[in-house]
Design a protein around this motif. Sequence first.
Motif, PDB file in Angstrom:
ATOM      1  N   GLU A   1       0.848  -1.192   0.000  1.00 52.44           N
ATOM      2  CA  GLU A   1       0.000   0.000   0.000  1.00 52.44           C
ATOM      3  C   GLU A   1       0.880   1.237   0.000  1.00 52.44           C
ATOM      4  O   GLU A   1       2.048   1.199   0.376  1.00 52.44           O
ATOM      5  CB  GLU A   1      -0.901  -0.011   1.228  1.00 52.44           C
ATOM      6  CG  GLU A   1      -1.869  -1.189   1.253  1.00 52.44           C
ATOM      7  CD  GLU A   1      -2.724  -1.191   2.505  1.00 52.44           C
ATOM      8  OE1 GLU A   1      -2.775  -0.165   3.199  1.00 52.44           O
ATOM      9  OE2 GLU A   1      -3.326  -2.232   2.786  1.00 52.44           O
ATOM     10  N   ASN A   2       0.300   2.350  -0.441  1.00 55.53           N
ATOM     11  CA  ASN A   2       0.985   3.642  -0.459  1.00 55.53           C
ATOM     12  C   ASN A   2       2.267   3.623  -1.278  1.00 55.53           C
ATOM     13  O   ASN A   2       3.254   4.235  -0.925  1.00 55.53           O
ATOM     14  CB  ASN A   2       1.287   4.120   0.975  1.00 55.53           C
ATOM     15  CG  ASN A   2       0.030   4.330   1.769  1.00 55.53           C
ATOM     16  OD1 ASN A   2      -0.979   4.780   1.231  1.00 55.53           O
ATOM     17  ND2 ASN A   2       0.073   3.975   3.035  1.00 55.53           N
ATOM     18  N   TYR A   3       2.251   2.897  -2.392  1.00 55.23           N
ATOM     19  CA  TYR A   3       3.408   2.908  -3.278  1.00 55.23           C
ATOM     20  C   TYR A   3       3.152   3.885  -4.412  1.00 55.23           C
ATOM     21  O   TYR A   3       2.022   4.257  -4.697  1.00 55.23           O
ATOM     22  CB  TYR A   3       3.713   1.521  -3.825  1.00 55.23           C
ATOM     23  CG  TYR A   3       2.627   0.967  -4.734  1.00 55.23           C
ATOM     24  CD1 TYR A   3       2.671   1.213  -6.094  1.00 55.23           C
ATOM     25  CD2 TYR A   3       1.580   0.224  -4.224  1.00 55.23           C
ATOM     26  CE1 TYR A   3       1.687   0.725  -6.923  1.00 55.23           C
ATOM     27  CE2 TYR A   3       0.581  -0.265  -5.042  1.00 55.23           C
ATOM     28  CZ  TYR A   3       0.646  -0.013  -6.402  1.00 55.23           C
ATOM     29  OH  TYR A   3      -0.335  -0.488  -7.224  1.00 55.23           O
ATOM     30  N   ARG A   4       4.195   4.310  -5.081  1.00 56.58           N
ATOM     31  CA  ARG A   4       4.064   5.247  -6.177  1.00 56.58           C
ATOM     32  C   ARG A   4       4.226   4.489  -7.489  1.00 56.58           C
ATOM     33  O   ARG A   4       5.023   3.574  -7.596  1.00 56.58           O
ATOM     34  CB  ARG A   4       5.127   6.327  -6.086  1.00 56.58           C
ATOM     35  CG  ARG A   4       4.939   7.171  -4.842  1.00 56.58           C
ATOM     36  CD  ARG A   4       6.018   8.184  -4.771  1.00 56.58           C
ATOM     37  NE  ARG A   4       5.623   9.299  -5.607  1.00 56.58           N
ATOM     38  CZ  ARG A   4       5.982  10.554  -5.376  1.00 56.58           C
ATOM     39  NH1 ARG A   4       6.745  10.831  -4.367  1.00 56.58           N
ATOM     40  NH2 ARG A   4       5.587  11.506  -6.162  1.00 56.58           N
ATOM     41  N   ASP A   5       3.501   4.909  -8.473  1.00 60.32           N
ATOM     42  CA  ASP A   5       3.538   4.317  -9.794  1.00 60.32           C
ATOM     43  C   ASP A   5       4.043   5.375 -10.772  1.00 60.32           C
ATOM     44  O   ASP A   5       3.968   6.554 -10.504  1.00 60.32           O
ATOM     45  CB  ASP A   5       2.126   3.851 -10.179  1.00 60.32           C
ATOM     46  CG  ASP A   5       2.149   2.976 -11.413  1.00 60.32           C
ATOM     47  OD1 ASP A   5       2.310   3.532 -12.511  1.00 60.32           O
ATOM     48  OD2 ASP A   5       2.016   1.750 -11.273  1.00 60.32           O
ATOM     49  N   ARG A   6       4.525   4.921 -11.915  1.00 55.33           N
ATOM     50  CA  ARG A   6       4.996   5.876 -12.929  1.00 55.33           C
ATOM     51  C   ARG A   6       3.896   6.840 -13.339  1.00 55.33           C
ATOM     52  O   ARG A   6       4.161   7.968 -13.696  1.00 55.33           O
ATOM     53  CB  ARG A   6       5.486   5.147 -14.171  1.00 55.33           C
ATOM     54  CG  ARG A   6       6.746   4.406 -13.965  1.00 55.33           C
ATOM     55  CD  ARG A   6       7.176   3.751 -15.227  1.00 55.33           C
ATOM     56  NE  ARG A   6       8.149   2.726 -14.907  1.00 55.33           N
ATOM     57  CZ  ARG A   6       8.742   1.975 -15.796  1.00 55.33           C
ATOM     58  NH1 ARG A   6       8.467   2.117 -17.063  1.00 55.33           N
ATOM     59  NH2 ARG A   6       9.611   1.079 -15.431  1.00 55.33           N
ATOM     60  N   ALA A   7       2.647   6.386 -13.301  1.00 55.05           N
ATOM     61  CA  ALA A   7       1.541   7.226 -13.717  1.00 55.05           C
ATOM     62  C   ALA A   7       1.168   8.259 -12.663  1.00 55.05           C
ATOM     63  O   ALA A   7       0.437   9.203 -12.940  1.00 55.05           O
ATOM     64  CB  ALA A   7       0.320   6.355 -14.041  1.00 55.05           C
ATOM     65  N   ASP A   8       1.680   8.094 -11.449  1.00 51.47           N
ATOM     66  CA  ASP A   8       1.374   9.046 -10.375  1.00 51.47           C
ATOM     67  C   ASP A   8       1.960  10.409 -10.703  1.00 51.47           C
ATOM     68  O   ASP A   8       3.073  10.515 -11.198  1.00 51.47           O
ATOM     69  CB  ASP A   8       1.946   8.581  -9.021  1.00 51.47           C
ATOM     70  CG  ASP A   8       1.249   7.354  -8.477  1.00 51.47           C
ATOM     71  OD1 ASP A   8       0.128   7.057  -8.951  1.00 51.47           O
ATOM     72  OD2 ASP A   8       1.812   6.701  -7.599  1.00 51.47           O
TER      73      ASP A   8
END
Length: 72
Positions: A63-70
């Motif tokens: 949870e609470n991870y960042r994605d390239r699309a963020d």
Amino acid sequence: MKNSDAVTLSAKFQISIPKAVCEAHKWQPGQEFAFIPKGSGVLLVPAPERDQLAGIAQGAGRENYRDRADRF
């Protein structure tokens, strides 16, 4: 770079990696590689085998991870 290390891009967009480079890195025919854009060039790296990736994200939160699309 020595002239013996220089290669030419073919009409089919192929290059041959010098034998000395392959032997130094223990690269084998059929091995897969990734091209990573780096400034005005690219970095050529062997693509890891699936079993080499086992445990690479051990302990990573789901949870609470960042994605390239963020967006920032």
